[in-house]
Design a protein around this motif. Structure first.
Motif, PDB file in Angstrom:
ATOM      1  N   ILE A  74       0.836  -1.203   0.000  1.00  0.00           N
ATOM      2  CA  ILE A  74       0.000   0.000   0.000  1.00  0.00           C
ATOM      3  C   ILE A  74       0.870   1.252   0.000  1.00  0.00           C
ATOM      4  O   ILE A  74       0.673   2.169  -0.798  1.00  0.00           O
ATOM      5  CB  ILE A  74      -0.952  -0.001   1.217  1.00  0.00           C
ATOM      6  CG1 ILE A  74      -2.032  -1.073   1.046  1.00  0.00           C
ATOM      7  CG2 ILE A  74      -1.592   1.383   1.396  1.00  0.00           C
ATOM      8  CD1 ILE A  74      -2.958  -1.226   2.237  1.00  0.00           C
ATOM      9  N   LEU A  75       1.846   1.294   0.901  1.00  0.00           N
ATOM     10  CA  LEU A  75       2.707   2.478   0.996  1.00  0.00           C
ATOM     11  C   LEU A  75       3.518   2.667  -0.279  1.00  0.00           C
ATOM     12  O   LEU A  75       3.651   3.789  -0.786  1.00  0.00           O
ATOM     13  CB  LEU A  75       3.641   2.372   2.205  1.00  0.00           C
ATOM     14  CG  LEU A  75       3.119   3.034   3.493  1.00  0.00           C
ATOM     15  CD1 LEU A  75       1.869   2.321   4.005  1.00  0.00           C
ATOM     16  CD2 LEU A  75       4.194   3.046   4.578  1.00  0.00           C
ATOM     17  N   TRP A  86       2.099  12.558  -1.109  1.00  0.00           N
ATOM     18  CA  TRP A  86       2.327  11.434  -0.202  1.00  0.00           C
ATOM     19  C   TRP A  86       3.348  11.842   0.861  1.00  0.00           C
ATOM     20  O   TRP A  86       4.263  12.587   0.557  1.00  0.00           O
ATOM     21  CB  TRP A  86       2.852  10.241  -1.008  1.00  0.00           C
ATOM     22  CG  TRP A  86       2.993   8.964  -0.256  1.00  0.00           C
ATOM     23  CD1 TRP A  86       2.055   8.006  -0.078  1.00  0.00           C
ATOM     24  CD2 TRP A  86       4.171   8.483   0.406  1.00  0.00           C
ATOM     25  NE1 TRP A  86       2.548   6.969   0.660  1.00  0.00           N
ATOM     26  CE2 TRP A  86       3.851   7.237   0.977  1.00  0.00           C
ATOM     27  CE3 TRP A  86       5.459   8.988   0.592  1.00  0.00           C
ATOM     28  CZ2 TRP A  86       4.774   6.484   1.708  1.00  0.00           C
ATOM     29  CZ3 TRP A  86       6.368   8.255   1.321  1.00  0.00           C
ATOM     30  CH2 TRP A  86       6.031   7.017   1.870  1.00  0.00           C
ATOM     31  N   PRO A  87       3.230  11.427   2.113  1.00  0.00           N
ATOM     32  CA  PRO A  87       2.318  10.414   2.652  1.00  0.00           C
ATOM     33  C   PRO A  87       1.042  10.987   3.282  1.00  0.00           C
ATOM     34  O   PRO A  87       0.318  10.256   3.945  1.00  0.00           O
ATOM     35  CB  PRO A  87       3.184   9.754   3.719  1.00  0.00           C
ATOM     36  CG  PRO A  87       4.031  10.874   4.246  1.00  0.00           C
ATOM     37  CD  PRO A  87       4.313  11.768   3.064  1.00  0.00           C
ATOM     38  N   LYS A  88       0.776  12.273   3.069  1.00  0.00           N
ATOM     39  CA  LYS A  88      -0.385  12.882   3.721  1.00  0.00           C
ATOM     40  C   LYS A  88      -1.657  12.667   2.910  1.00  0.00           C
ATOM     41  O   LYS A  88      -2.420  13.594   2.642  1.00  0.00           O
ATOM     42  CB  LYS A  88      -0.141  14.382   3.945  1.00  0.00           C
ATOM     43  CG  LYS A  88      -1.050  14.989   5.005  1.00  0.00           C
ATOM     44  CD  LYS A  88      -0.706  16.442   5.277  1.00  0.00           C
ATOM     45  CE  LYS A  88      -1.610  17.025   6.359  1.00  0.00           C
ATOM     46  NZ  LYS A  88      -1.290  18.428   6.692  1.00  0.00           N
ATOM     47  N   THR A  89      -1.881  11.418   2.531  1.00  0.00           N
ATOM     48  CA  THR A  89      -3.053  11.115   1.708  1.00  0.00           C
ATOM     49  C   THR A  89      -3.310   9.614   1.695  1.00  0.00           C
ATOM     50  O   THR A  89      -2.451   8.813   2.071  1.00  0.00           O
ATOM     51  CB  THR A  89      -2.836  11.634   0.262  1.00  0.00           C
ATOM     52  OG1 THR A  89      -4.059  11.537  -0.449  1.00  0.00           O
ATOM     53  CG2 THR A  89      -1.760  10.850  -0.461  1.00  0.00           C
ATOM     54  N   GLU A 197       8.194   0.634  12.203  1.00  0.00           N
ATOM     55  CA  GLU A 197       9.508   0.511  11.556  1.00  0.00           C
ATOM     56  C   GLU A 197       9.386   0.773  10.054  1.00  0.00           C
ATOM     57  O   GLU A 197      10.238   1.448   9.454  1.00  0.00           O
ATOM     58  CB  GLU A 197      10.055  -0.906  11.807  1.00  0.00           C
ATOM     59  CG  GLU A 197      11.457  -1.135  11.292  1.00  0.00           C
ATOM     60  CD  GLU A 197      11.944  -2.558  11.578  1.00  0.00           C
ATOM     61  OE1 GLU A 197      12.630  -3.117  10.705  1.00  0.00           O
ATOM     62  OE2 GLU A 197      11.633  -3.093  12.664  1.00  0.00           O
ATOM     63  N   MET A 198       8.317   0.258   9.456  1.00  0.00           N
ATOM     64  CA  MET A 198       8.087   0.467   8.024  1.00  0.00           C
ATOM     65  C   MET A 198       7.909   1.960   7.720  1.00  0.00           C
ATOM     66  O   MET A 198       8.473   2.473   6.741  1.00  0.00           O
ATOM     67  CB  MET A 198       6.841  -0.311   7.594  1.00  0.00           C
ATOM     68  CG  MET A 198       6.398  -0.084   6.162  1.00  0.00           C
ATOM     69  SD  MET A 198       4.947  -1.091   5.713  1.00  0.00           S
ATOM     70  CE  MET A 198       3.664  -0.326   6.733  1.00  0.00           C
ATOM     71  N   TYR A 199       7.156   2.672   8.545  1.00  0.00           N
ATOM     72  CA  TYR A 199       6.950   4.106   8.332  1.00  0.00           C
ATOM     73  C   TYR A 199       8.255   4.882   8.469  1.00  0.00           C
ATOM     74  O   TYR A 199       8.507   5.833   7.721  1.00  0.00           O
ATOM     75  CB  TYR A 199       5.895   4.643   9.304  1.00  0.00           C
ATOM     76  CG  TYR A 199       4.496   4.585   8.725  1.00  0.00           C
ATOM     77  CD1 TYR A 199       3.847   5.725   8.281  1.00  0.00           C
ATOM     78  CD2 TYR A 199       3.842   3.362   8.580  1.00  0.00           C
ATOM     79  CE1 TYR A 199       2.581   5.667   7.719  1.00  0.00           C
ATOM     80  CE2 TYR A 199       2.572   3.283   8.023  1.00  0.00           C
ATOM     81  CZ  TYR A 199       1.956   4.440   7.585  1.00  0.00           C
ATOM     82  OH  TYR A 199       0.699   4.372   7.026  1.00  0.00           O
ATOM     83  N   THR A 200       9.076   4.474   9.395  1.00  0.00           N
ATOM     84  CA  THR A 200      10.371   5.141   9.576  1.00  0.00           C
ATOM     85  C   THR A 200      11.274   4.901   8.367  1.00  0.00           C
ATOM     86  O   THR A 200      11.854   5.845   7.813  1.00  0.00           O
ATOM     87  CB  THR A 200      11.063   4.628  10.847  1.00  0.00           C
ATOM     88  OG1 THR A 200      10.228   4.914  11.976  1.00  0.00           O
ATOM     89  CG2 THR A 200      12.417   5.298  11.040  1.00  0.00           C
ATOM     90  N   MET A 202      10.477   4.131   5.324  1.00  0.00           N
ATOM     91  CA  MET A 202       9.980   4.731   4.089  1.00  0.00           C
ATOM     92  C   MET A 202       9.793   6.244   4.213  1.00  0.00           C
ATOM     93  O   MET A 202       9.298   6.893   3.291  1.00  0.00           O
ATOM     94  CB  MET A 202       8.659   4.072   3.685  1.00  0.00           C
ATOM     95  CG  MET A 202       8.825   2.610   3.281  1.00  0.00           C
ATOM     96  SD  MET A 202       7.324   1.920   2.542  1.00  0.00           S
ATOM     97  CE  MET A 202       7.224   2.871   1.013  1.00  0.00           C
ATOM     98  N   ASN A 203      10.201   6.788   5.363  1.00  0.00           N
ATOM     99  CA  ASN A 203      10.087   8.227   5.610  1.00  0.00           C
ATOM    100  C   ASN A 203       8.646   8.700   5.411  1.00  0.00           C
ATOM    101  O   ASN A 203       8.381   9.735   4.796  1.00  0.00           O
ATOM    102  CB  ASN A 203      11.031   9.005   4.676  1.00  0.00           C
ATOM    103  CG  ASN A 203      11.323  10.395   5.199  1.00  0.00           C
ATOM    104  OD1 ASN A 203      11.257  10.636   6.410  1.00  0.00           O
ATOM    105  ND2 ASN A 203      11.630  11.302   4.303  1.00  0.00           N
TER     106      ASN A 203
END
Length: 210
Positions: A74-75, A86-89, A197-200, A202-203
């Motif tokens: 998804i990301l 992205w990622p504010k959407t 961890e994934m969010y970190t 992928m920034n």
């Protein structure tokens, strides 16, 4: 712990690729946790936010299950799709807020499981709730929301009443309830850690205030 253990989360695989559908199906049963905390004016919006974000992610998944098989898919797809927005959407933003709501639940339950308490009022859960709020949500809330949450801890149920609510009204020994909480945390904490961890990596993490 009927509310927490009825719908199991799949174990985190070695590659930390979390399958979207099983995750959503398991997490969809957690919003009622906030009913157990009382104080509708504060926790009903949190519950609604959790439910709404689950629905947003599910809608994206349903649009193309093969493309969005894992949360990382998804990301990755949305990063390419939305470009500078992205990622504010999209589902990326929905999952960002969903993980924060889950973090609140997990830190609160972990604190209770660890026996953290106000020694003068051992049956209150204010200490546990404030710890969860400060770790999971506070820095993302503006001044008014912070005040609302801080005041809400005085209307929280007793620990014994919370545990009974989580057991859907059944009378269960506290030790048994705490053991079930521990089982739930053992299953879900690694999954949530992997999402953070994934969010970190992928920034994709944002720090703006709601």
């Amino acid at each position: 712990m009927a509310l927490l253990l009825e719908h199991e989360f799949k174990p985190l695989p070695a590659d930390k690729q979390i399958e979207t559908l099983p995750f959503l199906e398991a997490v969809a049963h957690l919003p009622p946790f906030f009913d157990c905390l009382g104080t509708p004016i504060v926790y009903s919006p949190v519950k609604a936010d959790l439910s709404g974000n689950i629905k947003k992610i599910r809608a994206v998944y349903d649009s193309n299950p093969a493309k969005f098989k894992t949360l990382q898919n998804i990301l990755e797809v949305e990063k390419e799709l939305y470009g500078s927005a992205w990622p504010k959407t999209g589902a990326t933003l929905a999952l960002m807020w969903l993980k924060r709501g889950l973090k609140f639940i997990l830190v609160l339950l972990q604190s209770i499981s660890d026996g953290e308490r106000d020694e003068e009022h051992p049956n209150l859960i204010r200490v546990n709730a404030m710890k969860a709020y400060e770790i999971a949500l506070k820095k993302y809330h503006g001044w008014m929301l912070q005040k609302l949450f801080t005041g809400s801890v005085y209307a929280l149920p007793y620990k014994s009443d919370l545990l009974k609510a989580l057991e859907k009204g059944k009378e269960v020994k506290e030790e048994e309830s705490i053991e079930k909480i521990h089982q739930f945390l053992t299953r879900v904490t690694p999954i949530l850690d992997a999402i953070y961890e994934m969010y970190t990596k992928m920034n994709a993490e944002l720090s703006y205030k709601a």
